[in-house]
Design an enzyme around this catalytic site. Structure first.
Site, PDB file in Angstrom:
ATOM      1  CG  MET A  66      32.168  -1.944  -2.993  1.00 10.42           C
ATOM      2  SD  MET A  66      30.442  -2.021  -3.538  1.00 10.42           S
ATOM      3  CE  MET A  66      30.610  -1.854  -5.325  1.00 10.42           C
ATOM      4  CG  MET A 125      28.400   3.485  -3.749  1.00 13.88           C
ATOM      5  SD  MET A 125      28.276   2.530  -5.290  1.00 13.88           S
ATOM      6  CE  MET A 125      26.497   2.227  -5.309  1.00 13.88           C
ATOM      7  CG  MET A 165      26.111   5.625  -7.485  1.00  9.69           C
ATOM      8  SD  MET A 165      26.691   4.910  -9.047  1.00  9.69           S
ATOM      9  CE  MET A 165      26.247   3.183  -8.807  1.00  9.69           C
TER      10      MET A 165
END
Length: 228
Positions: free
Chosen positions: A149, A80, A46
């Site tokens: 997801m 991500m 992330m």
């Protein structure tokens, strides 16, 4: 190692996510789930832009790659991040066997999937909960994995979105030969429903590494999902 990844994901698999691991004991915790039978280790990346948190990068993936590969396992990287096409080469060099990025994070999903395969990795495309399943229809021949997801991306330990099995079932006819992976709120209580809907890769973070006995937690999820 992409051939090994293809062999492994031919059967249902639980993929423990190191996002929820204790990084002071990362090698030991990865070793524990490998000893319990895990062969797909999931690495959540992330960037603080696509999602608010900042997590880990290629150096952490590289730090466990030899250990995982020596055990016959593979590294499953989930980006991500914005503009994932700029980072895929670094993760491939770090030992990734598959690299998945978000359809919402780039205007060039087709090109990025092809570039990941050119680097010798399996290529995956991920969809946020609010993204329609039809978003992958034009990519079915380029993606090896489609990640649905089952929480909104960004944090571990979130509750499973109840409508996720229905979304997986609607996704199934659109993905061709690609495997469907699910990520978010997966545990022994939720894995069965998405398995029945068509998923065969089950990412579990806090349910594994947040447990008192990660190996036993892994085994329970594998049993509930019908995974190897």
């Amino acid at each position: 190692m992409s051939e090994r990844m293809l062999e492994l994901i031919a059967s249902p698999r639980v993929a423990p996510s190191i996002l929820s691991a204790d990084f002071a004991k990362l090698g030991a915790q990865v070793g524990a789930v490998l000893d319990a039978g895990a062969r797909v280790i999931h690495v959540d990346v992330m960037d603080g832009q696509f999602v608010p948190p900042i997590t880990i990068g290629p150096l952490v993936a590289s730090s466990i790659a030899d250990q995982v590969h020596a055990a016959g396992g593979v590294i499953d990287v989930h980006l991500m991040i914005e503009q994932p096409e700029r980072q895929i080469e670094a993760f491939a060099k770090a030992g990734a066997d598959s690299i998945t990025f978000h359809a919402e994070a780039t205007a060039h999903a087709n090109r990025t999937l092809a570039a990941i395969r050119e680097l010798g990795c399996l290529a995956g495309i991920a969809l946020n909960p609010g993204t329609p399943v039809e978003a992958v229809a034009e990519l079915r021949d380029l993606a090896d994995v489609v990640l649905c997801m089952t929480v909104n991306p960004g944090w571990g330990g979130q509750a499973f979105i109840p409508g996720s099995p229905d979304k997986v079932s609607r996704l199934k006819p659109l993905v061709g030969k690609a495997k469907i992976e699910v990520d978010g709120g997966i545990d022994a209580a939720t894995a069965g429903s998405v398995a029945e809907a068509g998923a065969s890769l089950f990412v579990a973070g806090s349910a594994v590494f947040g447990a008192d006995d990660p190996a036993a937690a892994y085994a329970a999820i594998a049993s509930a999902s019908g995974a190897t």
